[in-house]
Design a protein around this motif. Structure first.
Motif, PDB file in Angstrom:
ATOM      1  N   LYS A   7       0.828  -1.214   0.000  1.00 49.71           N
ATOM      2  CA  LYS A   7       0.000   0.000   0.000  1.00 49.71           C
ATOM      3  C   LYS A   7       0.860   1.260   0.000  1.00 49.71           C
ATOM      4  CE  LYS A   7      -3.888  -1.879   2.636  1.00 49.71           C
ATOM      5  NZ  LYS A   7      -4.647  -1.798   3.888  1.00 49.71           N
ATOM      6  N   GLY A   8       1.882   1.253   0.830  1.00 45.58           N
ATOM      7  CA  GLY A   8       2.727   2.444   0.959  1.00 45.58           C
ATOM      8  C   GLY A   8       3.491   2.751  -0.319  1.00 45.58           C
ATOM      9  N   VAL A   9       4.063   1.709  -0.927  1.00 39.92           N
ATOM     10  CA  VAL A   9       4.867   1.910  -2.138  1.00 39.92           C
ATOM     11  C   VAL A   9       3.986   2.394  -3.297  1.00 39.92           C
ATOM     12  CG1 VAL A   9       6.144   0.655  -3.934  1.00 39.92           C
ATOM     13  CG2 VAL A   9       6.730   0.329  -1.533  1.00 39.92           C
ATOM     14  N   VAL A  10       2.848   1.719  -3.476  1.00 40.27           N
ATOM     15  CA  VAL A  10       1.951   2.121  -4.570  1.00 40.27           C
ATOM     16  C   VAL A  10       1.482   3.567  -4.349  1.00 40.27           C
ATOM     17  CG1 VAL A  10      -0.321   1.706  -5.602  1.00 40.27           C
ATOM     18  CG2 VAL A  10       1.212  -0.219  -5.139  1.00 40.27           C
ATOM     19  N   SER A  11       1.125   3.890  -3.117  1.00 44.68           N
ATOM     20  CA  SER A  11       0.646   5.251  -2.833  1.00 44.68           C
ATOM     21  C   SER A  11       1.754   6.276  -3.074  1.00 44.68           C
ATOM     22  CB  SER A  11       0.168   5.372  -1.378  1.00 44.68           C
ATOM     23  OG  SER A  11      -0.791   4.396  -1.105  1.00 44.68           O
ATOM     24  N   GLY A  12       2.979   5.923  -2.706  1.00 43.39           N
ATOM     25  CA  GLY A  12       4.101   6.855  -2.877  1.00 43.39           C
ATOM     26  C   GLY A  12       4.358   7.155  -4.343  1.00 43.39           C
TER      27      GLY A  12
END
Lengths: 791, 177
Positions: free
Chosen positions: A196-201
């Motif tokens: 989630k964090g990587v995709v959002s970043g």
């Protein structure tokens, strides 16, 4: 009081030198510390903290690529053969050999600038770069991934005299999303949180910059539980005159963009180490895309007015790396007190190596400075003149008139005597098995839900792939916008139909069996994707990105060496030069009991090609019932590393092997067929094999298909092999009645077979041995494939 | 109090000194309760994936700490004219130290000092664009309010470290327990 500290190394013994390197997080080896000691003993003084930091940054694995530049004594033991030992001058030279041998006229700048640059049309060039940001993303997924894409965008801005970014790509490798929290050691985030964090970043940075993110891949494997991989790429377009940069003595060093803080300090040297539980806060950066967007707009204007003579980005190593590289041929004087700071009290060495994001360094002729200032001010971009280039061949760094560092550039950048590394690879003889008595329908549906194969629409739909209005073939297409695309096609110049095709190829599971053939398969896949969308195989350039584990281990280094040899051999055979690349090594995790867990050696091949007319680009969705379905390429019993064997938990089988001598001919003919409008839809056969490729074409088009497996290959009698083999060089092609004769004539003498037809009923029917062996409702196929990957 | 010193002539920038931290307000902005809170639902789903059950809802707020040369009317102006979307959001302003009594268990997450806070940088520019010349600082965070369930400090610690905060760049505070 002086803010510069001298470090006493001239009289230090080896033990003290090691301690200084370790405590200062310098990641310098004892041999390197001894070299530094000798240099300062010779000039008769102790080094300053800034000088040691600059040397550590310049010589870091991240910036100097020691493993790729070292000589390697490589021993290879192939099955049924005696060991053979090769002396390899360097891994980098192997990669470079393919490019030099092919010597393509359209390669404008390779392996020397911030990105590889190729010719696009009479006036413009394309530049392409793919970077990794693995360690920072493992520690802070949102910030790490965001600054990953931010960094590679700046690489494009810093290529030549700067290109306009027009496309972002992303490839991620995570651990299994369904793993229990209890199975994770301290200091490791759950794969779902990282995902989630990587995709959002990446999403937020790319979208806010107004750059489409329209190509990539996402992989899941237990091997990435401790170390995720985050590849970020950017492609830009620039006028041909802007390809070359030249720094001249007397030009001003102008720093623009963000202010400098403590963020990211030791990022470069940190990447030379493994991930451990205790990590300093300062290595994490948080991006600010708004600042970078303003900087982008100002730079393109300033470039077109030819206001600066050279440019580079502040990436790993910060000013130390950027000013160091620009001044390498001449020299520079820098006044650090002029660097805009986020907050006071930074020490000179911190200012020098800080990796604060969104900063670039320009070489500006003094007479242009005022005009440049006006442009920067009009775009609200902060700037500062921090020094000037000289002809002294040394770099002098001052802070408040105090000399904080002075190093001879010849010594700093000299080719050093790197140690000869030892590498070893032993091939395992494959055990070929063909599973029997399996529930074909159940396995097929499981395959569709496999996160590696399943639709990535959850992620793709978060990215803006339309912004800038260049995108012709989009990542998802078809009647409901659910079908996958093999590559992205862009028309970057509004008044023209000439276009760019971008794709990738990645498969670490083949590499677990044989990294040499992984290289061949990745190149073949990237090229297949290019050709499927209408790209020209003979006008395609490649980028290599190696992510590897602990290369101090001869076995890991052996796998890397074998992979690099594969890259060279297959690039030559496919007639495709490498134009840029990057290695990210030391992707391993040291557990508390000191055991080392390396990632699976992973090669990402990115490909960029040119298409003469984007109106001739091709999509993968079935277009019309009644049209015939052809398979191009040979299907063999190659199930090793396949998703089919993964579902069945089988570690066996022969790894797929690319056959460039046939594949390249097929690709060239297919490119001709697409150009001549003989093809209605085209999709490559990759993970999951033929049945997955057909299913994806059905989902895209909303039609069903009838397939006769006996037509797939005369050599294969087992249906599971025909359905799930991942043999390379294969395409599924839709051809209408009117074009069949011309199509078959074009492929005469090449592996090309009609295997079925498109039917109006939304079902997949498979026949073998005269009877129907599978009949699955299309809605069920769609539901399994589209709904498997969730937040 | 001297809050900033002029920039040098080498470029267009100024070096800021820390502002007075004694005066501190919090602007808390959340979605109107009748609207679907997608972010809150995602956090709730992640909590359930941890095996923690019983929580009915999670409300997520943006929180802005405003400090320095400010009074309540100025903070209200900043909140209303810069930060709040009055169509979908509601705002509450309070002095920092007045907020210790929370109705429900909460976790507040802030960036650690020195970590880049891009939203705060943009807000600072927005404040200047509003014509406000006072010497003030702003930092941004998130507040998570938990409705339902038998929560204790240990459970909230688990939720904080596994979902809400990354202690490498964030600090978090548990309130209302």
């Amino acid at each position: 009081m002086s803010r510069v500290q001298n470090i006493k190394i001239c009289s230090a013994d080896d033990k003290t030198l090691v301690r200084i390197s370790r405590e200062g997080l310098l990641s310098l080896s004892i041999e390197e510390m001894r070299r530094i000691k000798k240099y300062f003993v010779d000039i008769g003084r102790e080094p300053t903290d800034l000088e040691l930091e600059m040397i550590a940054q310049t010589w870091s694995e991240h910036c100097f690529h020691k493993t790729f530049k070292s000589k390697i004594k490589y021993t290879e033991v192939l099955a049924d053969s005696n060991p053979t030992t090769y002396e390899i001058s360097s891994l980098f030279s192997l990669i470079r050999e393919a490019t030099d041998t092919l010597n393509k006229k359209w390669c404008m700048s390779v392996f020397k600038d911030n990105a590889g640059i190729i010719e696009f049309d009479r006036n413009n060039c394309i530049c392409f770069k793919v970077e990794t940001h693995n360690h920072p993303s493992a520690l802070e997924p949102y910030g790490g991934a965001g600054t990953g894409i931010g960094g590679v965008i700046r690489d494009i801005l810093g290529a030549g005299l700067g290109a306009k970014p027009i496309l972002n790509t992303d490839v991620f490798c995570f651990g299994p999303l369904d793993i229990s929290h209890d199975e994770l050691p301290d200091g490791v985030f759950h794969p779902r949180r990282l995902f989630k964090g990587v995709v959002s970043g990446v999403r937020d940075y790319g979208n806010r910059m107004g750059i489409p993110t329209a190509n990539g891949a996402i992989l899941f494997d237990a091997g990435y539980l401790y170390n995720i991989l985050v590849y970020c790429g950017t492609l830009g377009i620039m006028p041909k005159w802007a390809v070359r940069k030249k720094v001249k003595p007397g030009h001003l060093i102008v720093l623009i963009g963000n202010r400098t803080g403590r963020d990211g300090i030791h990022g470069a040297t940190f990447s030379s180490a493994s991930l451990e539980k205790d990590i300093p806060t300062s290595v994490v950066q948080i991006g600010n895309p708004i600042i970078e967007k303003k900087m982008l707009d100002a730079l393109i204007t300033a470039r077109d007015r030819k206001l600066y003579s050279a440019i580079t980005d502040c990436g790993a190593g910060g000013l130390s790396s950027a000013v160091g590289e620009l001044s390498q041929e001449c020299g520079a004087v820098v006044n650090l007190e002029n660097v805009p700071l986020k907050y006071p009290d930074l020490k000179p060495w911190e200012i020098w190596v800080s990796e604060s994001q969104e900063r670039m360094v320009l070489a500006v002729p003094p007479e242009n400075f005022n005009e440049l200032k006006k442009i920067l001010e009009s775009e609200d971009v902060e700037y500062a003149c921090i020094g000037n280039f000289t002809s002294t061949k040394k770099i002098e760094i001052y802070h408040e008139k105090e000399l904080a560092g002075e190093l001879k550039l010849d010594w700093l950048f000299q080719k050093t005597q790197l140690p000869v590394l030892t590498a070893y690879f032993e091939e395992k003889k494959p055990v070929d098995i063909v599973p029997e008595n399996i529930d074909l329908e159940e396995v097929f549906l499981q395959l569709l839900s496999d996160p590696v194969i399943a639709s990535k629409q959850l992620v793709v739909r978060q990215y803006d792939h339309e912004v800038q209005a260049h995108t012709i073939i989009k990542p998802m297409l078809g009647v409901d916008g659910l079908g996958p695309s093999d590559a992205v096609v862009l028309a970057p110049v509004y008044s023209r139909y000439q276009g760019i095709v971008v794709s990738c190829g990645i498969n670490p599971w083949y590499g677990m069996i044989d990294p040499y053939h992984m290289a061949g398969c990745c190149i073949d896949e990237a090229l297949r994707n290019i050709v499927s969308c209408g790209g020209d195989p003979d006008r395609t350039a490649l980028l290599d990105n190696f992510c590897w584990g602990n290369c101090n281990d001869p076995v890991e280094l052996g796998k890397l060496t074998r992979c690099v040899r594969g890259c060279r051999d297959f690039a030559l055979k496919y007639n495709t030069p490498f134009i840029s690349g990057k290695d990210s090594l030391n992707n391993f995790f040291t557990k508390q009991d000191s055991t080392i867990v390396s990632i699976p050696g992973t090669l990402l091949i990115s490909a960029v090609s040119v298409i003469k007319d984007v109106r001739k680009s091709m999509s993968s969705d079935f277009k019309s019932a009644g049209n015939l379905i052809f398979i191009l390429g040979e299907t063999k019993k190659e199930l090793g590393g396949s998703r089919f064997f993964h579902i069945l938990n089988l570690e066996a089988g022969s790894v797929p092997q690319a056959k460039p001598e046939i594949s390249l001919q097929v690709m060239r003919k297919l490119h001709t067929a697409i150009s001549q409008n003989l093809v209605r839809a085209c999709h490559d056969c990759s993970e999951g094999g033929l049945i997955v490729a057909i299913s994806e074409m059905m989902i895209g088009g909303g039609y069903g298909a009838e397939i006769n497996l006996e037509k797939v290959s005369s050599e294969i009698d087992a249906p599971v092999v025909a359905l799930f083999s991942e043999s390379q060089g294969r395409f599924i092609v839709e051809v209408d009645e009117a074009s069949i004769d011309r199509f078959e004539k074009l492929f005469k003498g090449l592996p090309c077979s009609c295997i079925g037809k498109i039917i109006p009923d939304f079902r997949l029917k498979i026949f073998s041995g005269g009877s129907q062996i599978l009949d699955v409702d299309g809605e069920q196929i769609k539901q399994r494939w589209c709904g498997a990957l969730q937040w | 109090m001297l809050l900033r010193k002029p920039g040098r002539n080498t470029g267009r920038f100024t070096t800021y000194l820390p502002v007075d931290m004694n005066i501190e307000y919090i602007i808390r902005i959340g979605l109107k309760r009748n609207l679907f809170d997608a972010f809150g639902s995602e956090v709730l789903q992640s909590i359930r994936e941890l095996g923690i059950t019983g929580i009915d809802r999670v409300y997520v707020y943006d929180v802005y700490k405003v400090y320095g040369d400010v009074d309540i009317s100025l903070v209200r102006k900043i909140g209303k004219e810069l930060l709040l979307d009055p169509v979908s959001q509601v705002m509450k302003i309070y002095r920092f130290y007045d907020d210790e009594k929370c109705e429900n268990p909460c976790v507040e997450v802030w960036y650690l000092p020195g970590v880049t806070d891009p939203v705060a940088l943009t807000a600072t520019k927005g404040i200047k664009d509003l014509g406000i010349r006072n010497q003030l600082g702003i930092s941004c965070g998130k507040r998570y309010e938990f409705i339902g369930g038998k929560l204790n400090r240990k459970i909230l610690e688990t939720i904080s470290t596994r979902i809400l905060a990354n202690t490498l760049i964030h600090s978090y505070t548990i309130k209302g327990i």
